[in-house]
Design a protein around this motif. Structure first.
Motif, PDB file in Angstrom:
ATOM      1  N   LEU A  80      -2.482   1.364  -1.715  1.00  0.00           N
ATOM      2  CA  LEU A  80      -2.845   0.407  -0.674  1.00  0.00           C
ATOM      3  C   LEU A  80      -2.477   1.010   0.678  1.00  0.00           C
ATOM      4  CD1 LEU A  80      -3.698  -2.406   0.372  1.00  0.00           C
ATOM      5  CD2 LEU A  80      -1.332  -3.157  -0.029  1.00  0.00           C
ATOM      6  N   LEU A  81      -3.460   1.126   1.567  1.00  0.00           N
ATOM      7  CA  LEU A  81      -3.197   1.561   2.942  1.00  0.00           C
ATOM      8  C   LEU A  81      -2.979   0.332   3.808  1.00  0.00           C
ATOM      9  CD1 LEU A  81      -5.872   4.366   3.558  1.00  0.00           C
ATOM     10  CD2 LEU A  81      -3.713   4.477   2.308  1.00  0.00           C
ATOM     11  N   THR A  82      -1.945   0.352   4.641  1.00  0.00           N
ATOM     12  CA  THR A  82      -1.681  -0.800   5.502  1.00  0.00           C
ATOM     13  C   THR A  82      -2.161  -0.570   6.924  1.00  0.00           C
ATOM     14  OG1 THR A  82       0.524  -0.097   6.238  1.00  0.00           O
ATOM     15  CG2 THR A  82       0.384  -1.309   4.147  1.00  0.00           C
ATOM     16  N   CYS A  83      -2.625   0.619   7.247  1.00  0.00           N
ATOM     17  CA  CYS A  83      -3.099   0.914   8.602  1.00  0.00           C
ATOM     18  C   CYS A  83      -4.621   0.904   8.620  1.00  0.00           C
ATOM     19  CB  CYS A  83      -2.570   2.264   9.076  1.00  0.00           C
ATOM     20  SG  CYS A  83      -3.096   2.670  10.750  1.00  0.00           S
ATOM     21  N   SER A  84      -5.190  -0.026   9.371  1.00  0.00           N
ATOM     22  CA  SER A  84      -6.641  -0.199   9.371  1.00  0.00           C
ATOM     23  C   SER A  84      -7.375   1.035   9.866  1.00  0.00           C
ATOM     24  CB  SER A  84      -7.006  -1.404  10.238  1.00  0.00           C
ATOM     25  OG  SER A  84      -6.554  -1.228  11.571  1.00  0.00           O
ATOM     26  N   LEU A  85      -6.781   1.778  10.785  1.00  0.00           N
ATOM     27  CA  LEU A  85      -7.461   2.925  11.376  1.00  0.00           C
ATOM     28  C   LEU A  85      -7.789   3.998  10.349  1.00  0.00           C
ATOM     29  CD1 LEU A  85      -8.412   4.040  14.138  1.00  0.00           C
ATOM     30  CD2 LEU A  85      -6.189   5.137  14.359  1.00  0.00           C
ATOM     31  N   TYR A  86      -7.000   4.056   9.277  1.00  0.00           N
ATOM     32  CA  TYR A  86      -7.177   5.120   8.279  1.00  0.00           C
ATOM     33  C   TYR A  86      -8.022   4.672   7.083  1.00  0.00           C
ATOM     34  CZ  TYR A  86      -4.004   8.171  10.764  1.00  0.00           C
ATOM     35  OH  TYR A  86      -3.440   8.989  11.721  1.00  0.00           O
ATOM     36  N   LEU A  99      -8.123   6.338  -9.163  1.00  0.00           N
ATOM     37  CA  LEU A  99      -7.237   5.173  -9.108  1.00  0.00           C
ATOM     38  C   LEU A  99      -7.840   4.059  -8.275  1.00  0.00           C
ATOM     39  CD1 LEU A  99      -3.685   6.645  -8.409  1.00  0.00           C
ATOM     40  CD2 LEU A  99      -4.714   6.082 -10.604  1.00  0.00           C
ATOM     41  N   PRO A 100      -7.473   2.807  -8.553  1.00  0.00           N
ATOM     42  CA  PRO A 100      -7.827   1.735  -7.634  1.00  0.00           C
ATOM     43  C   PRO A 100      -7.181   1.977  -6.275  1.00  0.00           C
ATOM     44  CG  PRO A 100      -7.115   0.835  -9.745  1.00  0.00           C
ATOM     45  CD  PRO A 100      -6.774   2.293  -9.756  1.00  0.00           C
ATOM     46  N   MET A 101      -7.980   1.920  -5.235  1.00  0.00           N
ATOM     47  CA  MET A 101      -7.479   2.115  -3.874  1.00  0.00           C
ATOM     48  C   MET A 101      -8.103   1.072  -2.969  1.00  0.00           C
ATOM     49  SD  MET A 101      -7.609   6.259  -3.379  1.00  0.00           S
ATOM     50  CE  MET A 101      -6.875   7.348  -4.623  1.00  0.00           C
ATOM     51  N   LEU A 102      -7.328   0.634  -1.981  1.00  0.00           N
ATOM     52  CA  LEU A 102      -7.816  -0.403  -1.081  1.00  0.00           C
ATOM     53  C   LEU A 102      -7.296  -0.111   0.320  1.00  0.00           C
ATOM     54  CD1 LEU A 102      -9.530  -2.989  -1.644  1.00  0.00           C
ATOM     55  CD2 LEU A 102      -7.391  -4.262  -1.463  1.00  0.00           C
ATOM     56  N   SER A 103      -8.194  -0.197   1.291  1.00  0.00           N
ATOM     57  CA  SER A 103      -7.752  -0.113   2.675  1.00  0.00           C
ATOM     58  C   SER A 103      -7.234  -1.474   3.115  1.00  0.00           C
ATOM     59  CB  SER A 103      -8.891   0.352   3.587  1.00  0.00           C
ATOM     60  OG  SER A 103      -9.906  -0.614   3.650  1.00  0.00           O
ATOM     61  N   SER A 104      -6.578  -1.497   4.234  1.00  0.00           N
ATOM     62  CA  SER A 104      -5.878  -2.718   4.635  1.00  0.00           C
ATOM     63  C   SER A 104      -6.811  -3.897   4.840  1.00  0.00           C
ATOM     64  CB  SER A 104      -5.096  -2.464   5.926  1.00  0.00           C
ATOM     65  OG  SER A 104      -5.984  -2.192   7.005  1.00  0.00           O
ATOM     66  N   ASP A 105      -7.992  -3.652   5.379  1.00  0.00           N
ATOM     67  CA  ASP A 105      -8.825  -4.777   5.789  1.00  0.00           C
ATOM     68  C   ASP A 105     -10.145  -4.909   5.035  1.00  0.00           C
ATOM     69  OD1 ASP A 105     -10.109  -2.603   6.931  1.00  0.00           O
ATOM     70  OD2 ASP A 105      -9.404  -3.044   8.952  1.00  0.00           O
ATOM     71  N   GLU A 106     -10.331  -4.185   3.941  1.00  0.00           N
ATOM     72  CA  GLU A 106     -11.581  -4.306   3.183  1.00  0.00           C
ATOM     73  C   GLU A 106     -11.835  -5.743   2.737  1.00  0.00           C
ATOM     74  OE1 GLU A 106     -12.809  -1.144   0.188  1.00  0.00           O
ATOM     75  OE2 GLU A 106     -10.764  -0.505   0.656  1.00  0.00           O
ATOM     76  N   GLU A 107     -10.852  -6.339   2.090  1.00  0.00           N
ATOM     77  CA  GLU A 107     -11.040  -7.696   1.585  1.00  0.00           C
ATOM     78  C   GLU A 107     -11.005  -8.716   2.720  1.00  0.00           C
ATOM     79  OE1 GLU A 107     -12.013 -10.615  -1.048  1.00  0.00           O
ATOM     80  OE2 GLU A 107     -12.151  -8.427  -1.213  1.00  0.00           O
ATOM     81  N   LEU A 223      -6.281  -5.991  -5.171  1.00  0.00           N
ATOM     82  CA  LEU A 223      -5.755  -4.792  -5.815  1.00  0.00           C
ATOM     83  C   LEU A 223      -5.280  -5.109  -7.226  1.00  0.00           C
ATOM     84  CD1 LEU A 223      -5.425  -1.834  -5.016  1.00  0.00           C
ATOM     85  CD2 LEU A 223      -3.043  -2.320  -4.470  1.00  0.00           C
ATOM     86  N   ARG A 224      -4.686  -6.265  -7.417  1.00  0.00           N
ATOM     87  CA  ARG A 224      -4.263  -6.679  -8.754  1.00  0.00           C
ATOM     88  C   ARG A 224      -5.463  -6.759  -9.696  1.00  0.00           C
ATOM     89  NH1 ARG A 224      -1.698 -12.521 -10.552  1.00  0.00           N
ATOM     90  NH2 ARG A 224      -0.424 -11.767 -12.280  1.00  0.00           N
ATOM     91  N   GLU A 225      -6.561  -7.328  -9.199  1.00  0.00           N
ATOM     92  CA  GLU A 225      -7.779  -7.428 -10.010  1.00  0.00           C
ATOM     93  C   GLU A 225      -8.319  -6.046 -10.368  1.00  0.00           C
ATOM     94  OE1 GLU A 225     -10.462  -9.721  -7.707  1.00  0.00           O
ATOM     95  OE2 GLU A 225      -9.304 -11.578  -7.865  1.00  0.00           O
ATOM     96  N   LYS A 226      -8.272  -5.141  -9.417  1.00  0.00           N
ATOM     97  CA  LYS A 226      -8.798  -3.791  -9.660  1.00  0.00           C
ATOM     98  C   LYS A 226      -7.952  -3.044 -10.693  1.00  0.00           C
ATOM     99  CE  LYS A 226     -10.977  -3.067  -5.149  1.00  0.00           C
ATOM    100  NZ  LYS A 226     -12.325  -2.767  -5.662  1.00  0.00           N
TER     101      LYS A 226
END
Length: 239
Positions: A80-86, A99-107, A223-226
């Motif tokens: 999980l990335l917490t910085c939206s810019l990245y 792996l399951p990966m999620l950016s901070s603001d996708e959802e 992320l839990r679902e993924k």
């Protein structure tokens, strides 16, 4: 890569660019993904270096990719990335790692699209990050049937960075509320574009009388679902 062992909690590597993002991420994962074991990785110059460079550069993207690879090879089950810019870096990372990966603001952006607001205000505390978030939110909205009707305005909140860094919730709420107040008659909701700002959400809703959406809990739940979906596929799919 196979899923984590059934007798061990899944490890979520949380990669942050600000110390102030750590606690919002931990709180959200505790509520939205309680069985996860949180592994914090912090590079506290990622955001300041991006600000100095006026945005995300290839060298900074490579630095984030290195952090993601470090997490993957260190045993993370999800990132999980917490910085939206990245967030844009994840497109390449997903191609490289299974792996399951999620950016901070996708959802968060998906939720904005689902809610079909007429107009939203996106707040942040660094101009390059705010503009990047606005641009990406507009792209998400334009890809949906009715989302493109949502107008997006971005604004920086003076003093929010300092308040978040010092974990001064009162000052953070005041800073963000002051930044949003001039737009009250123009927008239907306020979007907090960075993890570090999210603790102010509840107080802002009371002060503004508008929905205030933030990313951490939405991200934790998805992320839990993924992770669950990947585990199910690993256990039940062909080997």
């Amino acid at each position: 890569m196979s899923g984590h062992r059934a007798d061990q909690p899944p490890t979520v590597a949380v990669i942050s660019a600000l110390p102030a993002s750590l606690e919002p991420a931990r709180t959200a994962l505790t509520e939205g993904f309680p069985e996860a074991s949180v592994w914090n990785l912090l590079d506290d110059r990622l955001l300041s270096d991006a600000e100095a460079a006026d945005g995300l550069t290839p060298a900074l993207s490579d630095r984030m990719l290195s952090l993601i690879s470090y997490a993957v090879h260190g045993g993370a089950d999800a990132v999980l990335l917490t910085c939206s810019l990245y967030g844009p870096v994840l497109e390449q990372a997903r191609r490289e790692h299974g792996l399951p990966m999620l950016s901070s603001d996708e959802e968060l952006f998906a939720e904005v699209s689902r809610r079909r607001f007429g107009s939203v205000l996106l707040l942040g505390h660094l101009a390059p990050a705010v503009q990047d978030s606005v641009n990406r939110l507009k792209r998400v909205l334009s890809s949906t049937e009715r989302g493109e009707r949502t107008e997006v305005t971005g604004h920086t909140a003076s003093g929010a960075a300092m308040a978040a860094a010092h974990e001064d919730l009162d000052a953070l709420e005041k800073s963000l509320t002051a930044a949003a107040t001039p737009y009250l008659k123009e927008v239907d909701a306020v979007i907090l574009g960075m993890f570090s700002l999210s603790p102010a959400g509840a107080g802002m809703e009371k002060a503004l009388g508008l929905p205030v959406l933030s990313a951490p809990l939405l991200a934790a739940r998805v992320l839990r679902e993924k992770v669950a979906a990947k585990d199910g596929a690993s256990q039940g799919g062909p080997r």
